[in-house]
Design an enzyme around this catalytic site. Structure first.
Site, short mmCIF file in Angstrom:
data_model
loop_
_atom_site.label_atom_id
_atom_site.label_comp_id
_atom_site.label_asym_id
_atom_site.label_seq_id
_atom_site.Cartn_x
_atom_site.Cartn_y
_atom_site.Cartn_z
N GLY A 167 0.92 -1.64 0.22
CA GLY A 167 0.12 0.22 -0.09
C GLY A 167 0.84 1.13 -0.53
N CYS A 168 0.48 2.61 0.31
CA CYS A 168 0.99 3.79 0.31
C CYS A 168 1.92 4.09 1.28
CB CYS A 168 -0.20 4.88 0.51
SG CYS A 168 -1.94 4.25 -1.17
N PHE A 169 2.18 3.72 2.21
CA PHE A 169 3.22 3.83 2.51
C PHE A 169 4.89 3.21 2.07
CE2 PHE A 169 1.63 -0.23 4.98
CZ PHE A 169 3.20 -1.08 4.87
N PHE B 41 2.65 6.99 4.28
CA PHE B 41 1.23 6.40 4.83
C PHE B 41 0.26 5.68 4.50
CE2 PHE B 41 1.98 11.96 5.02
CZ PHE B 41 2.32 10.98 6.40
#
Length: 389
Positions: free
Chosen positions: A163-165, A373
């Protein structure tokens, strides 16, 4: 007889892990954010949902995004109507696209990074590939090794579904590899294609609609190594310190689930609040050892999950608007490309710093922070040291 400690000493690099080159790539299909709601509701046969379309238009208008790039175009979507429905079985069609296109887009970014680095690709010792777009065996790391013609014994690490982290995660791993393997040169690639998440609108799942307004396609590659070869390798940023933490009381804040309908995701409304509430502690742990408490004195690279996250972080820390300029510029020009975003921002920052004649790659400043994050809610922190231009 050589001791284990002597072997360990010989294996380790002397200096910090350093970013030596950056490359980025996007699909050729560019989508204008201002007209996207019309296109999106037409292509998904949802034009009768007029109230929802108005809501989506407001989401796009507030997104601070001007354009995005997407592999999925009208032709592909017309051939795959199940991908346009809200919840129709479509995983096979999505997988068929991403298992081919994710490594291909990653290759484009990697070729640019290798060219800037200026060394033969045979000197790449490790490969880290990261994507949240589909899964396969052998993985995208294997496919990229073949596409680039890397040595068959390059040491590979495949990171799926972070994901976005993940932009922070891959730098953390690359730092450990470069510093603990003398002479290592690590090729890091993040590649994302929204073919896994694209779907039609639903008035009962608005967080899915938020994603349709924000996500874009892109790939970024960096080469990381310690002890750059003088006059041959050109350092850009040093990776000084890294951390990962799960924010307290954040269960379910960001979830993604791979299902027959593709990758579904769920966001709690207070994601910006959770991030801003925990960012001070992350910064203190990172910068207190350096005696830095003025966070306007460092350069900033933050994953642009959406404008609300950036707004609340700025407000919480009293950051000057220019601190997030590189981050907001990438959000505006590309949308949210998951883990690849922070690497795009690194590229943007070093280029703008050089164009403006500033003293360092980090907007003329010495120290900086990179934040990822994502699901968990997980926060990745990387302390960066810029390099004189």
């Amino acid at each position: 007889m050589v001791s284990v400690s002597e072997i360990r000493q010989a294996q380790r690099a002397e200096g910090p892990a350093t970013i030596l080159a950056i490359g980025t790539a996007t699909p050729s299909n560019c989508v204008d954010q201002s007209t996207y709601p019309d296109y999106y509701f037409r292509i998904t046969n949802s034009e009768h949902m007029t109230d929802l379309k108005e809501k989506f238009q407001r989401m796009c208008d507030k997104s601070m995004i001007k354009k995005r790039y997407m592999h999925l175009n009208e032709e592909i979507l017309k051939e795959n109507p199940n991908m346009c429905a809200y919840m129709a079985p479509s995983l096979d069609a999505r997988q068929d696209i991403v298992v081919v296109e994710v490594p291909k887009l990653g290759k484009e970014a990697a070729v640019k990074a290798i060219k800037e680095w200026g060394q033969p690709k045979s000197k790449i010792t490790h490969l880290i590939f990261c994507t949240t777009s589909g899964v396969d065996m052998p993985g995208a790391d294997y496919q990229l090794t073949k596409l680039l013609g890397l040595r068959p014994y390059v040491k590979r690490y495949m990171m799926y579904q972070q994901g976005c982290f993940a932009g922070g995660t891959v730098l953390r791993l690359a730092k450990d590899l470069a510093e603990n393997n003398k002479g290592a040169r690590v090729l890091v690639v993040c590649s994302e294609i929204t073919a896994v998440t694209f779907r039609g609108p639903s008035d009962t799942h608005l967080d899915s609609l938020v994603g349709q307004a924000l996500f874009g396609d892109g790939a970024a590659a960096v080469i990381v190594g310690s002890d750059p070869i003088p006059q041959i390798e050109k350092p850009l940023f040093e990776l000084v310190w890294t951390a990962q933490t799960i924010a307290p009381d954040s269960d379910g804040a960001i979830d993604g689930h791979l299902r027959e309908v593709g990758l579904t995701f769920h966001l709690l409304k207070d994601v910006p609040g959770i991030v801003s509430k925990n960012i001070g502690k992350a910064l203190f742990e990172a910068f207190n050892p350096l005696n830095i408490s003025d966070y306007n004195s460092i350069f900033w690279i933050a994953h642009p999950g959406g404008p609300a996250i950036l707004d609340q972080v700025e407000q919480k820390l009293g950051l000057k608007p220019e601190k997030m300029k590189a981050t907001r510029d990438v959000l505006s020009d590309y949308g949210n490309m998951s883990g690849a975003c922070v690497l795009f921002i690194l590229d943007e920052m070093r280029r703008k710093s050089a164009e403006k004649g500033l003293k360092t790659t980090g907007e003329g400043l010495e120290w900086g922070v990179l934040f990822g994050f994502g699901p968990g809610l997980t926060i990745e922190t990387v302390v960066l040291h810029s390099v004189a231009i």
